[in-house]
Motif scaffolding. Structure first.
Motif, mmCIF file in Angstrom:
data_model
loop_
_atom_site.group_PDB
_atom_site.id
_atom_site.type_symbol
_atom_site.label_atom_id
_atom_site.label_comp_id
_atom_site.label_asym_id
_atom_site.label_seq_id
_atom_site.Cartn_x
_atom_site.Cartn_y
_atom_site.Cartn_z
ATOM 1 N N GLU A 112 -5.955 1.139 -6.731
ATOM 2 C CA GLU A 112 -6.507 1.106 -5.377
ATOM 3 C C GLU A 112 -5.478 0.800 -4.302
ATOM 4 O O GLU A 112 -5.788 0.906 -3.113
ATOM 5 C CB GLU A 112 -7.671 0.117 -5.317
ATOM 6 C CG GLU A 112 -8.849 0.575 -6.177
ATOM 7 C CD GLU A 112 -10.156 -0.076 -5.797
ATOM 8 O OE1 GLU A 112 -10.116 -1.108 -5.096
ATOM 9 O OE2 GLU A 112 -11.211 0.449 -6.196
ATOM 10 N N LYS A 113 -4.266 0.466 -4.687
ATOM 11 C CA LYS A 113 -3.245 0.298 -3.652
ATOM 12 C C LYS A 113 -2.660 1.651 -3.223
ATOM 13 O O LYS A 113 -1.949 1.733 -2.221
ATOM 14 C CB LYS A 113 -2.138 -0.646 -4.118
ATOM 15 C CG LYS A 113 -1.025 -0.044 -4.937
ATOM 16 C CD LYS A 113 0.037 -1.096 -5.193
ATOM 17 C CE LYS A 113 1.414 -0.525 -5.260
ATOM 18 N NZ LYS A 113 2.461 -1.542 -5.456
ATOM 19 N N MET B 34 -7.579 2.888 6.486
ATOM 20 C CA MET B 34 -7.886 2.309 5.173
ATOM 21 C C MET B 34 -6.758 1.400 4.697
ATOM 22 O O MET B 34 -7.002 0.371 4.048
ATOM 23 C CB MET B 34 -8.127 3.421 4.153
ATOM 24 C CG MET B 34 -9.385 4.226 4.384
ATOM 25 S SD MET B 34 -9.647 5.518 3.130
ATOM 26 C CE MET B 34 -10.215 4.512 1.756
ATOM 27 N N ASP C 183 -7.299 -1.867 6.132
ATOM 28 C CA ASP C 183 -8.689 -2.326 5.981
ATOM 29 C C ASP C 183 -9.410 -2.432 7.310
ATOM 30 O O ASP C 183 -10.062 -3.444 7.606
ATOM 31 C CB ASP C 183 -8.730 -3.675 5.239
ATOM 32 C CG ASP C 183 -8.122 -3.600 3.858
ATOM 33 O OD1 ASP C 183 -8.432 -2.634 3.138
ATOM 34 O OD2 ASP C 183 -7.317 -4.478 3.503
ATOM 35 N N ASN C 184 -9.308 -1.382 8.108
ATOM 36 C CA ASN C 184 -9.916 -1.404 9.443
ATOM 37 C C ASN C 184 -10.496 -0.033 9.790
ATOM 38 O O ASN C 184 -10.156 0.564 10.809
ATOM 39 C CB ASN C 184 -8.880 -1.834 10.491
ATOM 40 C CG ASN C 184 -9.509 -2.098 11.845
ATOM 41 O OD1 ASN C 184 -10.671 -2.505 11.929
ATOM 42 N ND2 ASN C 184 -8.762 -1.871 12.908
ATOM 43 N N LYS D 77 0.849 -1.186 0.000
ATOM 44 C CA LYS D 77 0.000 0.000 0.000
ATOM 45 C C LYS D 77 0.889 1.243 0.000
ATOM 46 O O LYS D 77 1.974 1.239 0.590
ATOM 47 C CB LYS D 77 -0.912 0.040 1.240
ATOM 48 C CG LYS D 77 -1.953 -1.066 1.296
ATOM 49 C CD LYS D 77 -3.104 -0.792 0.341
ATOM 50 C CE LYS D 77 -4.128 -1.914 0.341
ATOM 51 N NZ LYS D 77 -4.798 -2.087 1.631
ATOM 52 N N LYS E 176 -9.080 5.912 -1.995
ATOM 53 C CA LYS E 176 -8.346 5.102 -2.960
ATOM 54 C C LYS E 176 -8.416 5.751 -4.331
ATOM 55 O O LYS E 176 -9.472 6.215 -4.763
ATOM 56 C CB LYS E 176 -8.936 3.694 -3.023
ATOM 57 C CG LYS E 176 -8.829 2.912 -1.723
ATOM 58 C CD LYS E 176 -9.492 1.543 -1.850
ATOM 59 C CE LYS E 176 -9.382 0.758 -0.541
ATOM 60 N NZ LYS E 176 -10.045 -0.563 -0.618
#
Length: 374
Positions: A324-325, A350, A353-354, A196, A319
């Protein structure tokens, strides 16, 4: 499995993202690297006022972001034992030319205080009462005191949070980077792959993304402020509120015989970091209108940074469409010291993913500002 995350930019957004990711990394399953070139960064040049509650901007998502950003900033300061020379909830005084405008602002503040405790207490002030709070000034206007208002020094904020992040294992590389067509970070001609990428490069966002087929709505805005010595002025006390006078530049007493005045807004200077004599004169004139004993001899230094603005003056984050990374936050403008910490926390969440909050109330669609070029 270890997840690698790059944070590009160590300003208000990037340093906050680094701090939160380092706090989230309890299981040592994150490998976090901050790339912070720092040249011209708005945060490092900024000393600002945290007081969004009296804004009359009609952009509801911006107000929610600024309001909750002010609350988060207060929480970060408390949790990290941030010294008062970085963040000081000293109160904000707003002056207006007539009592009717003060009454209107007072009513707005009372209404908005219903959904935020950070605003603190709200008081109407006479000119004499303002002078008791800020005895160094010469003003005959009525005002409004919001006790939850604060002052912040951007460079010391970022240093404070990055120091904590580094103590928690975050690497910081003070070099310029680019992102290539493979969506990898290039530093010193070395290509580095990350799971990411958090892009917190402010006005440089369009430049950093130039190798990708993206249309980015960002323009730079030059901001200049001055720092003055007031050691020769008889101070009855040092811990004074900040002042937002009508028609003049913000007036920020820092304590220790120092005063910040500014900042300016120049839209036609691109990334120029040279001081403009006419702007410095305007800032000095603004200072002397409130404190007549000041002169150019009190000038200690000029600080200059480059803010990022969008065409509708709204920040954006999320994103990047088609990539999206890459997570991005930019377009914060002159409210970056208020909104930036919350944007940084959102991007950190983000990245792993939390998400812990409803972010849609804070933003317009990111596609309004970053589009794939087909």
């Amino acid at each position: 499995m270890t997840q690698s995350i790059a944070i590009i930019g160590g300003g208000i957004v990037g340093s906050t993202a680094a701090y939160y990711l380092s706090e989230f990394n309890k299981n040592n399953d994150l490998d976090i690297t901050v790339f912070d070139h720092g040249c011209g960064q708005a945060t490092k040049a900024a000393a600002g006022i945290i007081s969004p509650w009296l804004s009359k901007r009609r952009n509801k998502s911006w107000y929610e972001l600024a309001k909750d950003g002010a609350t988060l900033l207060n929480s970060i300061a408390d949790k990290t034992n941030m010294p008062e020379d970085i963040y000081n909830q000293c109160g904000t005084i707003i002056t207006r030319n007539n009592l009717e405008d003060i009454t209107e602002l007072y009513d707005l503040a009372i209404e908005r205080s219903k959904d935020t405790e950070t605003i603190g207490e709200i008081y109407k002030l006479t000119p004499d009462e303002i002078k008791r709070h800020i005895p160094i000034i010469n003003s005959n206007l009525p005002g409004l005191l919001v006790t939850g208002g604060a002052r912040i020094k951007g460079d010391k904020y970022t240093d404070h949070l990055l120091k904590i992040a580094k103590s928690n294992g975050v690497s910081v590389i003070n070099k310029e980077i680019s992102i290539n067509e493979n969506v990898n970070v290039v530093c010193d001609r070395k290509e580095m792959q990350f799971d990411k990428i958090i892009l917190a490069t402010g006005a440089w966002t369009k430049n950093v993304l130039s190798n990708l087929p993206l249309d980015v709505d960002i323009r730079p805005q030059k901001g200049q402020l001055i720092e003055l010595s007031i050691n020769d002025i008889n101070l009855s006390h040092e811990d004074m509120p900040v002042l937002m006078p009508e028609g003049e530049s913000d007036f920020i007493p820092l304590g220790n015989g120092r005063l910040i005045v500014g900042a300016s807004h120049e839209n036609d200077k691109d990334f120029d970091l040279n001081p403009d004599a006419d702007v410095i004169d305007e800032l000095l004139n603004s200072a002397t209108s409130l404190l007549p004993s000041l002169s150019a001899e009190n000038l200690i230094r000029v600080k200059i940074g480059t803010r990022a603005y969008t065409s509708d003056f709204s920040p954006f984050f999320g994103k990047i469409p088609g990539y999206e990374k890459i997570l991005v936050g930019s377009g914060l403008g002159s409210s970056g010291l208020t909104t930036g910490p919350l944007v940084g926390k959102i991007l950190a969440e983000m990245a792993i993913d939390n998400l812990s909050m409803d972010i849609e109330k804070y933003r317009k669609p990111i596609e309004n500002y970053i589009k794939l070029v087909k």
